[in-house]
Design a protein around this motif. Structure first.
Motif, mmCIF file in Angstrom:
data_model
loop_
_atom_site.group_PDB
_atom_site.id
_atom_site.type_symbol
_atom_site.label_atom_id
_atom_site.label_comp_id
_atom_site.label_asym_id
_atom_site.label_seq_id
_atom_site.Cartn_x
_atom_site.Cartn_y
_atom_site.Cartn_z
ATOM 1 N N PRO A 166 0.820 -1.218 0.000
ATOM 2 C CA PRO A 166 0.000 0.000 0.000
ATOM 3 C C PRO A 166 0.858 1.273 0.000
ATOM 4 O O PRO A 166 0.451 2.291 -0.557
ATOM 5 C CB PRO A 166 -0.806 -0.128 1.291
ATOM 6 N N GLU A 167 2.069 1.219 0.572
ATOM 7 C CA GLU A 167 2.899 2.437 0.569
ATOM 8 C C GLU A 167 3.425 2.760 -0.836
ATOM 9 O O GLU A 167 3.512 3.921 -1.217
ATOM 10 C CB GLU A 167 4.075 2.291 1.541
ATOM 11 N N ASN A 168 3.753 1.710 -1.592
ATOM 12 C CA ASN A 168 4.173 1.950 -2.977
ATOM 13 C C ASN A 168 2.997 2.527 -3.767
ATOM 14 O O ASN A 168 3.137 3.452 -4.573
ATOM 15 C CB ASN A 168 4.676 0.647 -3.598
ATOM 16 N N LEU A 219 -3.429 12.016 10.478
ATOM 17 C CA LEU A 219 -3.019 10.638 10.175
ATOM 18 C C LEU A 219 -2.153 10.631 8.907
ATOM 19 O O LEU A 219 -2.403 11.401 7.970
ATOM 20 C CB LEU A 219 -4.284 9.786 9.974
ATOM 21 N N CYS A 220 -1.169 9.749 8.862
ATOM 22 C CA CYS A 220 -0.274 9.611 7.695
ATOM 23 C C CYS A 220 -1.085 9.574 6.390
ATOM 24 O O CYS A 220 -2.085 8.856 6.289
ATOM 25 C CB CYS A 220 0.511 8.315 7.880
ATOM 26 N N SER A 221 -0.622 10.315 5.400
ATOM 27 C CA SER A 221 -1.403 10.405 4.151
ATOM 28 C C SER A 221 -1.368 9.108 3.347
ATOM 29 O O SER A 221 -2.262 8.860 2.538
ATOM 30 C CB SER A 221 -0.923 11.584 3.295
ATOM 31 N N ASN A 242 8.400 -1.926 12.206
ATOM 32 C CA ASN A 242 9.770 -1.392 12.252
ATOM 33 C C ASN A 242 9.884 -0.035 11.556
ATOM 34 O O ASN A 242 10.975 0.524 11.455
ATOM 35 C CB ASN A 242 10.779 -2.389 11.646
ATOM 36 N N ILE A 243 8.756 0.487 11.046
ATOM 37 C CA ILE A 243 8.801 1.826 10.445
ATOM 38 C C ILE A 243 7.999 2.841 11.274
ATOM 39 O O ILE A 243 8.365 3.999 11.345
ATOM 40 C CB ILE A 243 8.319 1.826 8.972
ATOM 41 N N CYS A 244 6.917 2.387 11.880
ATOM 42 C CA CYS A 244 6.113 3.296 12.708
ATOM 43 C C CYS A 244 5.002 2.522 13.403
ATOM 44 O O CYS A 244 4.796 1.340 13.112
ATOM 45 C CB CYS A 244 5.478 4.394 11.841
ATOM 46 N N GLY A 245 4.280 3.205 14.270
ATOM 47 C CA GLY A 245 3.154 2.570 14.955
ATOM 48 C C GLY A 245 1.860 2.761 14.181
ATOM 49 O O GLY A 245 0.890 2.026 14.386
ATOM 50 N N THR A 246 1.852 3.723 13.269
ATOM 51 C CA THR A 246 0.638 3.997 12.487
ATOM 52 C C THR A 246 0.158 2.760 11.748
ATOM 53 O O THR A 246 -1.037 2.493 11.642
ATOM 54 C CB THR A 246 0.928 5.119 11.454
ATOM 55 N N VAL A 247 1.132 1.995 11.216
ATOM 56 C CA VAL A 247 0.761 0.849 10.384
ATOM 57 C C VAL A 247 -0.083 -0.175 11.152
ATOM 58 O O VAL A 247 -0.898 -0.879 10.544
ATOM 59 C CB VAL A 247 2.015 0.171 9.756
ATOM 60 N N LEU A 248 0.086 -0.249 12.472
ATOM 61 C CA LEU A 248 -0.683 -1.232 13.245
ATOM 62 C C LEU A 248 -2.180 -0.963 13.128
ATOM 63 O O LEU A 248 -2.975 -1.846 12.815
ATOM 64 C CB LEU A 248 -0.278 -1.191 14.723
ATOM 65 N N LYS A 249 -2.539 0.301 13.380
ATOM 66 C CA LYS A 249 -3.978 0.650 13.342
ATOM 67 C C LYS A 249 -4.487 0.633 11.898
ATOM 68 O O LYS A 249 -5.606 0.201 11.619
ATOM 69 C CB LYS A 249 -4.201 2.035 13.970
ATOM 70 N N TRP A 250 -3.655 1.133 10.990
ATOM 71 C CA TRP A 250 -4.012 1.152 9.564
ATOM 72 C C TRP A 250 -4.349 -0.268 9.088
ATOM 73 O O TRP A 250 -5.390 -0.526 8.473
ATOM 74 C CB TRP A 250 -2.842 1.778 8.807
ATOM 75 N N TYR A 251 -3.472 -1.242 9.397
ATOM 76 C CA TYR A 251 -3.692 -2.608 8.933
ATOM 77 C C TYR A 251 -4.858 -3.282 9.661
ATOM 78 O O TYR A 251 -5.538 -4.137 9.097
ATOM 79 C CB TYR A 251 -2.383 -3.422 9.027
ATOM 80 N N LYS A 256 5.686 11.059 11.272
ATOM 81 C CA LYS A 256 6.198 11.569 12.556
ATOM 82 C C LYS A 256 7.519 10.913 12.936
ATOM 83 O O LYS A 256 8.453 11.614 13.348
ATOM 84 C CB LYS A 256 5.166 11.389 13.676
ATOM 85 N N PRO A 257 7.681 9.571 12.838
ATOM 86 C CA PRO A 257 8.964 8.989 13.267
ATOM 87 C C PRO A 257 10.150 9.493 12.459
ATOM 88 O O PRO A 257 11.279 9.515 12.938
ATOM 89 C CB PRO A 257 8.774 7.484 13.060
ATOM 90 N N TYR A 258 9.902 9.890 11.234
ATOM 91 C CA TYR A 258 11.000 10.416 10.412
ATOM 92 C C TYR A 258 11.289 11.877 10.754
ATOM 93 O O TYR A 258 12.427 12.343 10.701
ATOM 94 C CB TYR A 258 10.609 10.324 8.927
ATOM 95 N N ASP A 267 4.286 17.467 2.803
ATOM 96 C CA ASP A 267 3.735 16.133 3.047
ATOM 97 C C ASP A 267 4.020 15.312 1.795
ATOM 98 O O ASP A 267 4.023 15.860 0.693
ATOM 99 C CB ASP A 267 2.216 16.225 3.278
ATOM 100 N N MET A 268 4.254 14.019 1.948
ATOM 101 C CA MET A 268 4.672 13.245 0.768
ATOM 102 C C MET A 268 3.556 13.024 -0.254
ATOM 103 O O MET A 268 3.827 12.823 -1.428
ATOM 104 C CB MET A 268 5.270 11.899 1.203
ATOM 105 N N VAL A 269 2.289 13.057 0.202
ATOM 106 C CA VAL A 269 1.170 12.736 -0.702
ATOM 107 C C VAL A 269 0.120 13.853 -0.760
ATOM 108 O O VAL A 269 -0.451 14.130 -1.809
ATOM 109 C CB VAL A 269 0.504 11.404 -0.250
#
Ligand code: SF4
Length: 413
Positions: free
Chosen positions: A62-64, A91-93, A123-132, A356-358, A383-385
């Motif tokens: 999904p990030e790609n 929330l991350c875009s 290993n990249i952030c905590g956002t992915v936990l809730k997102w997934y 945020k972690p970056y 923002d990246m997106v």
């Protein structure tokens, strides 16, 4: 043809065409997976993909896809749609775009293929936990969470045991889904190909040590796609072998990525996908080459911990010590090492509203770089997106002032 156009033609990376072909057939394969009785797993960008490849599961990122949404300038609309669904604009875009895109099959490729399973590594952030978790509920599919403890200073034996145990559970999870055992010889081969691909990617990035540099960070952002999506395949090894050869030829012929390289910079954080062209032209017009970046090099950062003869054991450490899973002091050490390696005159930091972690540690890293190397840095807020967080006039003014500072620094004014 004008001189500028001649330069552009000469500087174009020829392997680009092949990369587009591979990515197109990869997405076609993923989108037709069901017809061919294949399973699709959505996985986070830093997650251990090799067991999926070894089990013949198609990994989809999904990030790609988020990067493609950003580059196609479709990010703001999809992010706004997610906000309408109740998600915060903080929330991350990537997450916002993915969550809303799934409900309408939108985006540049009409949405991602439906997942049969999800693999989330934090290993990249905590956002992915809730997102997934959100996506697992939406698609009603099983989710495997691969938990990598944060490495403030070191990777302890306890952490290693904890991660290794999950590697075993991960394999059991995949075997349960596929209804068959993992072929460990195949897994060994995939591990070997993964490390070979990462080594080649590192070599490609390292051609930027040359002056002029044959590639810019903007090129690296584009050519990164395979080491993220198809790590562990022969196709990726072949592609980076070809790209490396092209870069080495350019070095031999003295072909630089930009027409007149005078100043060399290091980029930090994710790209601003919807402004890649504008930014690359803006820097090139100022004879400034972004020769390296902390983002694309993260996909070979774990190499020093990994061993192809003992892939599972060593990957536990390699995956846990990913760039975004390290304390700020360790991140700063990596940035300093890159400054020395690529001999840059300054640092460009994308303070990324999404990631945020970056972004949180950047002001500390900026201070450490100034203190230890005396180099200036530029902070670009964006923002990246989500284009709504980008102000062209503000960024332009900051770049102009920064380049002027670099020029004066170099001239010893
Ligand atoms: S918060 Fe950062 S690391 Fe996490 S998914 Fe978003 S961009 Fe990736």
């Amino acid at each position: 043809m004008s001189d500028i156009n001649l330069d552009k033609e000469k500087n174009k990376v020829k392997s680009e065409k092949r990369m587009r072909e591979i990515m197109t057939s990869y997405y076609i394969e993923a989108k037709t997976a069901e017809l061919n009785n294949r399973k699709v797993a959505w996985i986070t960008s830093g997650g251990p993909v090799e067991p999926l490849i070894a089990m013949d599961i198609i990994p989809v990122y999904p990030e790609n896809h988020g990067a493609m949404i950003g580059a196609s300038k479709m990010g703001s609309d999809l992010c706004a749609k997610a906000e309408g669904m109740g998600y915060s604009s903080d929330l991350c875009s990537y997450a916002r775009a993915d969550i809303s895109c799934a409900t309408v099959n939108g985006g540049p490729i009409g949405g991602l293929p439906k997942p049969d399973l999800l693999v989330c590594c934090n290993n990249i952030c905590g956002t992915v936990l809730k997102w997934y978790e959100v996506q697992a509920r939406y698609f009603k599919v099983p989710l495997f969470i691969f938990d990598t403890p944060f490495c403030h200073t070191e990777f302890s034996q306890e952490a290693k045991r904890y991660v290794l145990r999950q590697t075993e559970e991960y394999v059991l999870f995949l075997e349960g889904i596929m209804g068959r055992k993992m072929d460990h010889d195949r897994m060994k081969e995939v591990g070997r190909l993964s490390l070979e691909g990462q080594r080649l990617w590192q070599k490609v990035l390292d051609t930027a040590i040359n002056k002029p540099s044959p590639l810019t960070a903007f090129d690296a952002f584009f050519h990164l796609a395979l080491i993220v999506t198809l790590r562990g395949t022969q196709q990726t090894v072949d592609y980076y072998t070809m790209l490396l050869q092209e870069m080495e030829e350019r070095v031999k012929e003295g072909i630089g990525a930009i027409p007149h390289e005078k100043y060399r910079l290091l980029w930090d954080n994710l790209p601003i996908w919807y402004r890649m062209k504008w930014l690359s032209e803006k820097f090139a017009k100022n004879d400034t080459c972004l020769v390296a970046d902390t983002y694309t090099s993260a996909w070979c950062g774990g190499l020093k911990y990994m061993d192809e003869n003992d892939f599972f054991n060593s990957a536990a450490e390699g995956y846990t010590r990913s760039y975004l899973n390290l304390g700020v002091d360790q991140m700063a050490e990596i940035v300093l090492a890159m400054i020395d390696k690529y001999q840059v005159h300054g640092l460009v930091m994308h303070s990324n509203r999404s990631c945020k972690p970056y972004s949180f540690g950047q002001y500390d890293i900026q201070r450490i770089v100034k203190k230890k190397r005396g180099l200036p840095s530029l902070i670009i807020e964006a923002d990246m997106v989500d284009e709504r967080s980008f102000s062209e006039s503000q960024v332009e003014t900051r770049i102009d002032a920064f380049v002027e500072m670099i020029r004066e620094n170099k001239a010893g004014v």
